[in-house]
Structure formats: C-alpha cells, structure tokens
Design a protein around this motif. Structure first.
Motif, PDB file in Angstrom:
ATOM      1  N   THR A 187       0.831  -1.208   0.000  1.00  0.00           N
ATOM      2  CA  THR A 187       0.000   0.000   0.000  1.00  0.00           C
ATOM      3  C   THR A 187       0.862   1.254   0.000  1.00  0.00           C
ATOM      4  N   ALA A 188       1.923   1.246   0.804  1.00  0.00           N
ATOM      5  CA  ALA A 188       2.794   2.422   0.885  1.00  0.00           C
ATOM      6  C   ALA A 188       3.479   2.685  -0.448  1.00  0.00           C
ATOM      7  N   LEU A 189       3.995   1.644  -1.090  1.00  0.00           N
ATOM      8  CA  LEU A 189       4.721   1.818  -2.347  1.00  0.00           C
ATOM      9  C   LEU A 189       3.801   2.302  -3.457  1.00  0.00           C
ATOM     10  N   ILE A 190       2.603   1.723  -3.532  1.00  0.00           N
ATOM     11  CA  ILE A 190       1.683   2.095  -4.610  1.00  0.00           C
ATOM     12  C   ILE A 190       1.124   3.488  -4.391  1.00  0.00           C
ATOM     13  N   SER A 191       0.712   3.797  -3.164  1.00  0.00           N
ATOM     14  CA  SER A 191       0.082   5.095  -2.912  1.00  0.00           C
ATOM     15  C   SER A 191       1.075   6.245  -2.991  1.00  0.00           C
ATOM     16  N   ARG A 192       2.322   6.000  -2.619  1.00  0.00           N
ATOM     17  CA  ARG A 192       3.310   7.084  -2.604  1.00  0.00           C
ATOM     18  C   ARG A 192       4.038   7.226  -3.952  1.00  0.00           C
ATOM     19  N   ASN A 193       4.278   6.114  -4.644  1.00  0.00           N
ATOM     20  CA  ASN A 193       5.059   6.171  -5.881  1.00  0.00           C
ATOM     21  C   ASN A 193       4.269   5.846  -7.130  1.00  0.00           C
ATOM     22  N   GLY A 194       3.062   5.305  -6.967  1.00  0.00           N
ATOM     23  CA  GLY A 194       2.245   4.985  -8.133  1.00  0.00           C
ATOM     24  C   GLY A 194       2.345   3.516  -8.514  1.00  0.00           C
ATOM     25  N   ILE A 195       1.297   3.030  -9.153  1.00  0.00           N
ATOM     26  CA  ILE A 195       1.243   1.624  -9.536  1.00  0.00           C
ATOM     27  C   ILE A 195       2.291   1.293 -10.590  1.00  0.00           C
ATOM     28  N   LYS A 196       2.613   2.245 -11.475  1.00  0.00           N
ATOM     29  CA  LYS A 196       3.583   1.960 -12.537  1.00  0.00           C
ATOM     30  C   LYS A 196       4.979   1.762 -11.953  1.00  0.00           C
ATOM     31  N   ASP A 197       5.346   2.620 -10.994  1.00  0.00           N
ATOM     32  CA  ASP A 197       6.649   2.450 -10.347  1.00  0.00           C
ATOM     33  C   ASP A 197       6.690   1.142  -9.566  1.00  0.00           C
ATOM     34  N   TYR A 198       5.591   0.784  -8.918  1.00  0.00           N
ATOM     35  CA  TYR A 198       5.550  -0.475  -8.167  1.00  0.00           C
ATOM     36  C   TYR A 198       5.726  -1.665  -9.101  1.00  0.00           C
ATOM     37  N   GLN A 199       5.003  -1.660 -10.211  1.00  0.00           N
ATOM     38  CA  GLN A 199       5.103  -2.781 -11.139  1.00  0.00           C
ATOM     39  C   GLN A 199       6.505  -2.888 -11.732  1.00  0.00           C
ATOM     40  N   MET A 200       7.156  -1.748 -11.954  1.00  0.00           N
ATOM     41  CA  MET A 200       8.454  -1.762 -12.601  1.00  0.00           C
ATOM     42  C   MET A 200       9.591  -2.089 -11.642  1.00  0.00           C
ATOM     43  N   ASN A 201       9.547  -1.535 -10.425  1.00  0.00           N
ATOM     44  CA  ASN A 201      10.722  -1.578  -9.557  1.00  0.00           C
ATOM     45  C   ASN A 201      10.560  -2.362  -8.261  1.00  0.00           C
ATOM     46  N   HIS A 202       9.341  -2.684  -7.857  1.00  0.00           N
ATOM     47  CA  HIS A 202       9.162  -3.253  -6.518  1.00  0.00           C
ATOM     48  C   HIS A 202       8.367  -4.551  -6.458  1.00  0.00           C
ATOM     49  N   ARG A 203       7.538  -4.839  -7.460  1.00  0.00           N
ATOM     50  CA  ARG A 203       6.650  -5.994  -7.351  1.00  0.00           C
ATOM     51  C   ARG A 203       7.454  -7.282  -7.182  1.00  0.00           C
ATOM     52  N   PRO A 204       6.920  -8.277  -6.486  1.00  0.00           N
ATOM     53  CA  PRO A 204       7.619  -9.567  -6.344  1.00  0.00           C
ATOM     54  C   PRO A 204       7.815 -10.232  -7.704  1.00  0.00           C
ATOM     55  N   LEU A 205       9.006 -10.738  -7.937  1.00  0.00           N
ATOM     56  CA  LEU A 205       9.332 -11.404  -9.206  1.00  0.00           C
ATOM     57  C   LEU A 205       9.154 -12.902  -9.012  1.00  0.00           C
ATOM     58  N   LEU A 206       7.955 -13.364  -9.269  1.00  0.00           N
ATOM     59  CA  LEU A 206       7.611 -14.751  -8.977  1.00  0.00           C
ATOM     60  C   LEU A 206       7.480 -15.610 -10.224  1.00  0.00           C
ATOM     61  N   GLY A 207       7.633 -15.009 -11.410  1.00  0.00           N
ATOM     62  CA  GLY A 207       7.552 -15.792 -12.640  1.00  0.00           C
ATOM     63  C   GLY A 207       8.766 -16.670 -12.817  1.00  0.00           C
ATOM     64  N   GLY A 208       8.561 -17.782 -13.544  1.00  0.00           N
ATOM     65  CA  GLY A 208       9.669 -18.717 -13.763  1.00  0.00           C
ATOM     66  C   GLY A 208      10.712 -18.129 -14.691  1.00  0.00           C
ATOM     67  N   SER A 209      10.295 -17.684 -15.883  1.00  0.00           N
ATOM     68  CA  SER A 209      11.211 -17.118 -16.861  1.00  0.00           C
ATOM     69  C   SER A 209      10.395 -16.645 -18.041  1.00  0.00           C
ATOM     70  N   VAL A 210      11.102 -15.996 -18.992  1.00  0.00           N
ATOM     71  CA  VAL A 210      10.423 -15.554 -20.205  1.00  0.00           C
ATOM     72  C   VAL A 210       9.887 -16.750 -20.979  1.00  0.00           C
ATOM     73  N   GLN A 211      10.525 -17.933 -20.834  1.00  0.00           N
ATOM     74  CA  GLN A 211      10.093 -19.115 -21.569  1.00  0.00           C
ATOM     75  C   GLN A 211       8.665 -19.520 -21.200  1.00  0.00           C
ATOM     76  N   GLN A 212       8.176 -19.116 -20.034  1.00  0.00           N
ATOM     77  CA  GLN A 212       6.773 -19.373 -19.724  1.00  0.00           C
ATOM     78  C   GLN A 212       5.873 -18.554 -20.631  1.00  0.00           C
ATOM     79  N   PHE A 213       6.306 -17.358 -20.970  1.00  0.00           N
ATOM     80  CA  PHE A 213       5.539 -16.491 -21.863  1.00  0.00           C
ATOM     81  C   PHE A 213       5.734 -16.895 -23.318  1.00  0.00           C
TER      82      PHE A 213
END
Length: 605
Positions: free
Chosen positions: A203-229
């Motif tokens: 909540t703090a990261l999204i409300s203070r820095n915005g959802i775009k900054d959160y998605q780019m710099n802070h969100r948990p990286l839980l995907g396996g790899s690009v090969q999943q995509f």
C-alpha cells in the motif's frame, strides 16, 4: 455406562470420567478449572443428563470448527503433552508428579499443563485445545486518528515523512480553537509504533510512488522465466533506443545520436533483425522488418563481414509481436501486420520488464562498444550535467562505421554470448545444443510449436505501406488529391465508389488497391512522377500561393475587359429597320473586302 456423559444440577455441570463400585470420577465443567474428583453415584439422583450442545450453550465455550492445518497440529501437540496424565487420573499423587515432570521437560508451567488437561476432560475433544481465534481489536480514538492522518497525508504522492504527517495530525485533531496543542495528545513514538504494526508495504509503495513504479521496480518477481511467456520460437519482442554515441557525416559534421530498432526472439534470445538510422517511428520499423526477412549472410558480406548460414539463420517473421504502447506500435499502419497472420500484443505503459529480452539486448550491445569507443563520441554518466564534457566534440565515426560495430556486437550476441539461465531440455542436451542464441534458435525453429511466417520482402513492404481512402471517378482513381489509372476498371470509373489504397510516401508514381491483392495504379499527372508526397504537397502549395497572388491582378483585368466592351458597345446602337435580305451576298462581299494574302503581307513588312 455412565462414562463421558454430562449431568447438570442447579448451576453445576459435571462429566463422568470413570465409575467404580458406586463411586464416580467426575470433573466440573462450569468452569473447567478444578481437578477431577471422586463422588458418590447418588449425586446423579437429582441431576439431569444434558447434551454436548447444552454444555456449550451453558458455559459459552464451543470447540472451534474448521481448524487450519497449523491449528490442528497445535491441538495434537498439546494433547500429546497431557496424554501420559490420562492413565493416572484417579491417583492424585501420581497425576501431580506426572504433570510436574511434563512441565519441566517442555519448559512449561504446571498451571498450563493442568489447564490443557482440565479443558480436554471437560469437553472430551482435542479441538478445545486449539489456540483462541484472534479477533481484530477495535481501534482506540487515538489509533483512529493515526489511521486518518496516514491515509490523508502519508499514503499520497506528495511524499510527506512520518514526522511531517504527525505534525499535520496534531494540527488537525489535537489543537483547541485557538490553535494551542492539547496536553493529552499522543507522542511521535506512539504514532510511529502504530505505523510499524499496521503498515502494508504494498500500500505504501503504490500510494506514494504509483502503480507503474511499483510494477516496474518493486513488485515480487515470482515468474519462472520468459520461456513461460514464449515456450517456443516465434515470439518477437520489439523496441527502439537512442544509442549512447554521437556520429558525424562523411564531411565531418556532427549529425547526432542514431536510433537502433531491434526484434529479439523471446525464446532463444536471437536478434532476428535490426535497423540503425537517423529516423524513428514507422520508417525504422519498416527498415527493421525488411532486415528480419533478408539474407543476413549477404548483408554482412556487403559490410566486409563473413558469417555462416547457421550464425544468423533468420529469414522468417515471428508470428507474435510484443511491443509497448509507443505511437508507432498502436498505429493502424503497424496493426496491418495482422493481415499476414501476426498477433500483436501491446504491453501496458511503463512495464519494460515484460519485454525484458529486447531491453537487455540494448543494454548488452551498448556495453559491448561503450568502453572501447570512449573518447570517440560515446557519452558518459555526466552527460548533460552542468560543467560536464560536451561529447559531441569527440564524434569521429560515421553511421556506416558504427553500423559495422553494431553488427559485430549482434553476431557476438547471437553466436558466442552464453545464455546461462536458459533451461536446456534433455533432448537439447542429447542433440548437443550449445547455450548460444543461434543454436537454440536453429534447434527450436524445427520443433513443434515454432511459430514463424514466411513472407517475401515485397509483400511485407506492401503490407506496411500507409493507407488512405481512394475514390473512383470519371477522371480516374483519386487518392491524396492525385489521379491514377489502371486497365480493367472502366466500370469502377463510371459507377464511382471508394476503396482502400496503399501508397508510398517516398514516390507517388504508383498506388496499390488493397482489395484487389495490391493491384498497381499508375499516376496520370506526369509532372509528379518520381516525386515524394511531401514534394507534391509543397509544389501544390507554391502553386496555390502564386494563384492567390495573381487573383487581384486577374480581377482587375476582368474589370478592365468589361469597361472596354461597354465603351465599344456604347458607340453603336441597333438600326430601326435592319435589312435581313441577301445576307449571303452581303457576307461574300465582306469576305472579299477583308481577305488578305498573308505572304504578301509578310513580304511588304
């Protein structure tokens, strides 16, 4: 059998634990805080048997249902602690010694062991040993004010600190009418403690820095790899960047920084094609796509670079194109690629990590040459800082020189850079596939699921041409205010109607009727042949300006013409009785009088 049955008498509830020779071992259930005791069986004469539900209702204690796995494990561990005591319930001394021993071995108090034992005996189920369900504590007035201040001042894009937020809290909620701070206000320490115990980092990261900054710099990286995509060859990630180097032209003049556009296969990491030039937008995309389907061996040979067919064996178009939302990628012009069977995926804005393969490619390519070309136009970290070096003065390479550098870097990227994180399968290892982009590509394009489109360069360029609406008329097919014609469309010229046409902005000599398989129409206005659309527009603009300048003079000439005619006409008036006889003879006489010998006229001067 009286064992485990419940009896109620007045306000007392007991459970029978055992019976022997007219005596009973019972435990008080309301409340379950006393040790089991032996009583006479006659105590049940005035008692009434009750059910488990009635016990729960009278005591206000109900064993919890739907316990989690962790809670069930806690119940079992607590039951394991008291299970040795269950064998000696009737022996007060033995029971007490057993409780003391269990408490000592497990680092617990004897009171705790007794509580577990009495609860279990009273309710006859392990579920009663479950930890109490945690209920949300109602916030105090101060805590409600803390939450209000955090939501209003801290969790916003303005970035106030906790101390600044606390100050605003005191000002708004803990001051009297005259603005004096009330003596009963909370402390900054209490405010920070509430924040630490109730905060949500997300909540703090999204409300203070915005959802775009959160998605780019802070969100948990839980995907396996690009090969999943991209589980197979055929997903191209597209992007463009401005290179970190200044270049000159052939005459030594600084031109600027070139634009590099690339298409990277997301599965193998192979650079399918590139474009390097001064123009961006759709122009660079057309150049890049043309490079994707071209013969790379021949292209490199023209630059004096020798490669084998396997080093860069890409002449097909990826069927899936992943881009961001740049204006050229969301334009109608780019989406026309769907006519070839391509699927276009436009990613959300400010999410470069979703096309990480092409972003990392740019980073690797620039790192390959930047440290080697320092002092030759490469910009450094102090670029555009006040007092920083003007890197334009260092420019010494031309576009063709730099393109050879880029091609060598791409070849290294495709053939020699190890892809350590690529998950080589058992089949790949068995066939000796090396962890290089080109070997993975060469293997993958022959596997099931490879998604590539074979298309000629000519067809690809026709599809990527800009389009407009043309109108059939008697004077041809009108498009971009120019007239075109083609044999076999007489009925269309007569009937009229509109059609979608593709045109080349670089040369207006031809347009292509899309609905007829890109049937070519030739330009009727020959003065515009081989000219660009910009040149045509400019010529028409100049002609329009000249016509506008001559408009006044033309108007004046027309007024003078009217005046001269009126002067001549005013000198003559129709006769009252005009002779209409023998008009033919009169005409012949006049012809003989006005007839001239032009040779004699010229000879006599």
């Amino acid at each position: 059998m009286l064992k485990s049955k419940l009896y109620a008498s007045n306000d007392s509830i007991i459970r029978v634990l055992a019976e022997s020779d007219g005596s009973l071992l019972v435990i008080d259930c309301s409340p379950a805080t006393k040790a089991p005791r032996i009583v006479s069986a006659t105590v049940l004469d005035d008692a009434t048997e009750i059910t488990e539900s009635e016990l729960h209702a009278r005591t206000g204690v109900t064993p919890r249902q739907n316990l989690t796995d962790e809670e069930q494990a806690i119940c079992q561990r607590r039951y394991t602690l008291i299970s040795p005591v269950l064998t000696c319930l009737q022996d007060d001394g033995g029971r007490n010694r057993s409780i003391a021993l269990i408490a000592e071995r497990n680092g617990l108090s004897k009171r705790t062991i007794r509580n577990y034992l009495y609860l279990y005996l009273a309710y006859n189920t392990k579920a009663i040993l479950a930890p109490k369900e945690i209920k949300m504590k109602e916030l105090t007035d101060d805590e409600k004010n803390f939450r209000w201040a955090l939501n209003k001042y801290y969790y916003t894009r303005f970035g106030k600190t906790l101390s600044e937020t606390f100050t605003m809290l005191i000002k708004e909620r803990y001051c009297d009418g005259s603005g004096k701070v009330l003596p009963c206000h909370p402390t900054l320490h209490q405010f920070k403690y509430f924040y630490r115990t109730h905060r949500s980092l997300q909540t703090a990261l999204i409300s203070r820095n915005g959802i775009k900054d959160y998605q780019m710099n802070h969100r948990p990286l839980l995907g396996g790899s690009v090969q999943q995509f991209a589980p197979c060859v055929g997903t191209g990630m597209l992007d463009a960047t401005i290179c970190d180097i200044y270049l000159k032209d052939d005459f030594g003049n600084v031109v600027g920084r070139p634009v590099l556009t690339a298409c990277i296969d997301a599965y193998s990491g192979l650079c399918c094609g590139y474009s390097l030039g001064w123009e961006g937008g759709m122009y660079s995309l057309r150049s890049m796509f043309l490079n994707v389907v071209s013969d790379k061996v021949e292209m490199c040979r023209k630059m004096g670079i020798t490669i084998s067919d396997d080093d860069w064996a890409c002449m097909d178009l990826p069927a899936i194109l992943v881009t961001d939302k740049g204006k050229e990628y969301v334009s109608q012009n780019f989406t026309q690629l769907s006519e070839l069977g391509c699927m276009i995926i436009n990613l959300p804005s400010f999410r470069p990590e979703l096309k990480s393969m092409v972003e990392k490619f740019f980073d690797l390519i620039q790192n390959d040459y930047k440290h080697l070309l320092k002092g030759k136009g490469v910009i450094d970290i102090d670029y555009q800082e006040r007092g920083g070096h003007d890197y334009r003065q260092d420019a010494c390479l031309t576009l063709s020189d730099f393109e050879r550098v880029v091609v060598h870097s791409i070849i290294y990227h495709n053939t020699k850079r190890i892809r350590k994180s690529f998950p080589l399968t058992e089949n790949m290892l068995a066939e000796g596939v090396l962890p290089y982009a080109n070997t993975i590509w060469n293997y993958g394009k022959h596997q099931a699921g490879a998604n590539l489109i074979k298309v000629s360069a000519e067809k690809l360029m026709l599809v990527l041409l800009p389009r407009t609406v043309g109108n059939f008329a008697r004077n041809g097919l009108i498009a971009n205010h120019l007239r075109y014609h083609c044999e076999g469309f007489v009925e269309n010229y007569l009937a009229g109607g509109s059609a979608i046409v593709a045109y080349n902005p670089e040369d207006v000599s031809y347009i292509y009727l899309v609905e007829q398989g890109y049937r070519m129409f030739s330009l009727i206005d020959s003065r515009f042949i081989s000219k660009s659309l910009y040149e045509v527009v400019e010529l028409k603009r100049q002609q329009k300006e000249i016509n506008a300048k001559c408009a006044e003079e033309s108007l004046q000439g027309k007024v003078d013409l009217v005046r001269h005619i009126e002067v001549i006409a005013a000198a003559k008036k129709p006769a009252v009785n005009t002779n209409l006889k023998n008009i033919g003879n009169t005409r012949r006489i006049e012809e003989s009088l006005t007839h001239k010998d032009f040779i004699k006229e010229v000879s006599n001067g």
